[in-house]
Enzyme design. Sequence first.
Site, short mmCIF file in Angstrom:
data_model
loop_
_atom_site.label_atom_id
_atom_site.label_comp_id
_atom_site.label_asym_id
_atom_site.label_seq_id
_atom_site.Cartn_x
_atom_site.Cartn_y
_atom_site.Cartn_z
N LYS A 122 0.83 -1.21 0.00
CA LYS A 122 0.00 0.00 0.00
C LYS A 122 0.86 1.25 0.00
O LYS A 122 0.62 2.20 -0.75
CB LYS A 122 -0.92 0.02 1.22
CG LYS A 122 -1.98 1.13 1.17
CD LYS A 122 -2.38 1.61 2.53
CE LYS A 122 -1.38 2.60 3.08
NZ LYS A 122 -1.83 3.27 4.31
N ASP A 140 -6.46 0.73 1.60
CA ASP A 140 -6.31 0.65 3.04
C ASP A 140 -7.56 0.01 3.63
O ASP A 140 -8.46 -0.42 2.91
CB ASP A 140 -6.03 2.03 3.65
CG ASP A 140 -7.17 3.02 3.43
OD1 ASP A 140 -8.23 2.60 2.91
OD2 ASP A 140 -6.99 4.19 3.78
#
Length: 218
Positions: A122, A140
Site C-alpha cells: 500500500k 487501506d
Amino acid sequence: MKTKKERAAYIDERLEELFPETPVPLDHVNPFTLLIAVLLSAQCTDERVNKVTPALFEKATCPEDMVKLTVDEIEAIVKPCGLAPRKAKAIHRLSEILIEKHGGEVPDNFEDLEELPGVGHKTAGVVLAQSFGIPAFPVDTHIHRLAQQWGLTSGKNVVETEKDLKRCFPKDRWNKLHLQIIFFGRKYCAARQCDGLQCELCQTCFPDRKRARKYKKA
C-alpha cells in the site's frame, strides 16, 4: 442498480462530482518525504502525522540528511505516531539503502520500493500514484470496507479488494479515485457513521437493503 458495473459507474461519477480536487492528505515536499509520511501513517491518523513530520523534515528532506540523524533522534520525533522504535529503524535503514542502491533517489517501481524496510504494497502504491503518477490503487482498511459495502468486492483482504477495484474502474482513474473513496469515507461513510444503510452511495446502490452490512476486516 442491479449490476456491479452499474454501481461502479455511478460511484465513479458521483465521487468526481463530490471531490473534483484530491490533494494528498499527507504533507510532503518530494517523493522521499511522502514515503516517510506514508510509512509513519501506519496505525496512525494523517492528521497526527502532519503534526509530527514538520519537526522531522526540518532536519531532513532527503536520505543523505536523514542518515545523519541517529535512530534514537528519529524515534524521539516520531514517537506520537506510535510504533516509534520500529518506524525509526525503518526510516534510518531505508535512507541508507536509497543511498547505497538508488543514488539517493526514491525508486519508481513496486519491486524496489517493497524491498525497503517498513514499506509494504500500500505504501509503495501511494508513492507511485502520488509522486510519480504511475497507475496504482492503494487499498487501506477504509477502502476495503467501502468496496464491500458498495458491492464491488467480496475480497477477504486488501490484496483481493485491490484486484477487484482495478477491474471495476478505468486505469486512468485509479490514482484519483483511491483518494476520492478515502475522502468520501471520512466525510460521509465512516465505520461508526454508516452501516451500509445511511450514506448516499450505500442508499443509492442498495435501496432495498434492510439490514446493516457486515464486512470482512482486512
